[in-house]
Design an enzyme around this catalytic site. Structure first.
Site, PDB file in Angstrom:
ATOM      1  CE  LYS A   1      34.648  18.306  31.774  1.00 32.44           C
ATOM      2  NZ  LYS A   1      34.967  18.177  30.339  1.00 32.44           N
TER       3      LYS A   1
ATOM      4  NE  ARG B   1      46.469  15.496  23.976  1.00 27.45           N
ATOM      5  CZ  ARG B   1      46.879  16.234  24.994  1.00 27.45           C
ATOM      6  NH1 ARG B   1      47.682  17.257  24.793  1.00 27.45           N
ATOM      7  NH2 ARG B   1      46.469  15.961  26.214  1.00 27.45           N
TER       8      ARG B   1
ATOM      9  CE  LYS C   1      36.369  13.700  26.172  1.00 30.87           C
ATOM     10  NZ  LYS C   1      36.291  15.166  26.254  1.00 30.87           N
TER      11      LYS C   1
ATOM     12  CB  THR D   1      42.689  16.624  36.658  1.00 29.27           C
ATOM     13  OG1 THR D   1      42.210  16.858  35.349  1.00 29.27           O
ATOM     14  CG2 THR D   1      42.235  15.260  37.133  1.00 29.27           C
TER      15      THR D   1
ATOM     16  CG  ASP E   1      22.356  27.343  34.927  1.00 26.95           C
ATOM     17  OD1 ASP E   1      21.801  27.936  35.878  1.00 26.95           O
ATOM     18  OD2 ASP E   1      22.600  27.897  33.847  1.00 26.95           O
TER      19      ASP E   1
ATOM     20  CG  ASP F   1      33.289  16.109  28.166  1.00 27.98           C
ATOM     21  OD1 ASP F   1      32.770  16.410  29.248  1.00 27.98           O
ATOM     22  OD2 ASP F   1      34.525  16.140  27.966  1.00 27.98           O
TER      23      ASP F   1
HETATM   24  O1  C5P Z   1      44.463  13.746  24.400  1.00 27.79           O
HETATM   25  P1  C5P Z   1      44.138  13.130  25.732  1.00 27.79           P
HETATM   26  O2  C5P Z   1      44.166  11.617  25.748  1.00 27.79           O
HETATM   27  O3  C5P Z   1      44.952  13.732  26.860  1.00 27.79           O
HETATM   28  O4  C5P Z   1      42.620  13.544  25.945  1.00 27.79           O
HETATM   29  C1  C5P Z   1      41.930  13.293  27.142  1.00 27.79           C
HETATM   30  C2  C5P Z   1      40.504  13.807  27.062  1.00 27.79           C
HETATM   31  O5  C5P Z   1      39.894  13.675  28.334  1.00 27.79           O
HETATM   32  C3  C5P Z   1      40.405  15.282  26.674  1.00 27.79           C
HETATM   33  O6  C5P Z   1      39.182  15.459  25.935  1.00 27.79           O
HETATM   34  C4  C5P Z   1      40.318  15.976  28.012  1.00 27.79           C
HETATM   35  O7  C5P Z   1      39.654  17.196  27.955  1.00 27.79           O
HETATM   36  C5  C5P Z   1      39.521  14.949  28.836  1.00 27.79           C
HETATM   37  N1  C5P Z   1      39.709  15.054  30.280  1.00 27.79           N
HETATM   38  C6  C5P Z   1      40.946  14.927  30.888  1.00 27.79           C
HETATM   39  N2  C5P Z   1      41.057  15.012  32.254  1.00 27.79           N
HETATM   40  C7  C5P Z   1      39.979  15.220  33.017  1.00 27.79           C
HETATM   41  C8  C5P Z   1      38.719  15.352  32.434  1.00 27.79           C
HETATM   42  C9  C5P Z   1      38.622  15.257  31.044  1.00 27.79           C
HETATM   43  O8  C5P Z   1      41.957  14.709  30.214  1.00 27.79           O
HETATM   44  N3  C5P Z   1      40.103  15.260  34.320  1.00 27.79           N
END
Ligand code: C5P
Length: 232
Positions: free
Chosen positions: A61, A211, A32, A119, A64, A59
């Site tokens: 998003k 992460r 992603k 979220t 518009d 990604d």
């Molecule tokens: O590092 P981590 O596993 O928390 O990363 C989750 C990824 O998913 C990040 O790129 C974050 O921006 C994305 N994301 C999220 N929650 C959402 C939408 C997208 O954690 N509701």
């Protein structure tokens, strides 16, 4: 496309992301690319990673007026990405226009999914700032239904919502779910998390994992563990 693990490559430069991906010698994970990396490096970074053989979820998003989104999606589709997204709050007309823009001359197109309610937005903020006087779960499911009616392929949601989304929108409608952590790992700033195994049980089609893989001492081993738990 079947169930898969998507690595959230939340890096700020080409050097960092290419250094990270160079660790994967045999595997070609689905990755992603988010706004930070795309705005820093531009379309070239997408082309470079695509050439390396990875599938790409871009990604960005989009949100518009329908005509602008349609034309922008046409540009993104030309980058040969595999998945991209819009905000469902942009309306069904905007989502349908996005879908039209994505269609390539040869009839193919990337998967198109929608973000329902971010979220980071609480029910309080929804009520007081956005004047949406409904429970957050109801809004998420309503936006998912709008997304399906506009003809898109699925939504980004919590693994905990995947079952309900499938019930309302059908089993073929995709659920792309972040918020995944290993049972013995750090939760970090995510609030409601599930393990890859639990996400599979709940019916997620794709998990987005950042992460727990990018910050792992051995990212390849962490990725393979995710695949083993989620895909089997
Ligand atoms: O590092 P981590 O596993 O928390 O990363 C989750 C990824 O998913 C990040 O790129 C974050 O921006 C994305 N994301 C999220 N929650 C959402 C939408 C997208 O954690 N509701």
């Amino acid at each position: 496309m079947g169930r898969d693990v998507i690595i959230a490559c939340d890096f700020s430069s080409k050097e960092e992301v290419l250094h990270f991906l160079s660790k994967f010698e045999k595997e070609k994970p689905f990755v992603k690319i988010g706004m930070e990396l795309f705005y820093a490096e531009g379309p070239e970074i997408v082309k470079t990673i695509k050439k390396m053989g990875h599938k790409i979820f871009l990604d960005l998003k989009l949100h518009d007026i329908p005509n602008t989104v349609k034309k922008s999606m046409s540009v993104l589709s030309g980058l040969d990405v595999d998945m991209c997204n819009v905000h469902a709050s942009g309306t069904k007309a905007m989502m349908s226009a996005a879908l039209e823009g994505l269609r390539r001359a040869d009839g193919t197109r990337p998967l198109l999914i929608a973000v329902t309610q971010l979220t980071s937005t609480s029910e309080d903020v929804m009520r007081q700032e956005l004047l949406i006087d409904e429970p957050i779960e109801k809004t998420v499911m309503h936006y998912a239904k709008n997304t399906m009616e506009a003809g898109l392929d699925g939504v980004v949601c919590s693994p905990l919502e995947a079952e309900a989304v499938h019930r309302i929108c059908g089993e073929a409608f995709l659920t792309i779910t972040p918020g995944v952590r290993f049972a013995d790992g750090d939760v970090g700033d995510q609030k409601r998390v599930t393990t890859p195994e639990k996400a599979k049980e709940l019916g997620s089609d794709y998990i987005v994992v950042g992460r727990p893989i990018t910050q792992a001492a051995d990212p390849v081993a962490a990725y393979l563990r995710c695949v083993k738990e989620f895909v089997g």
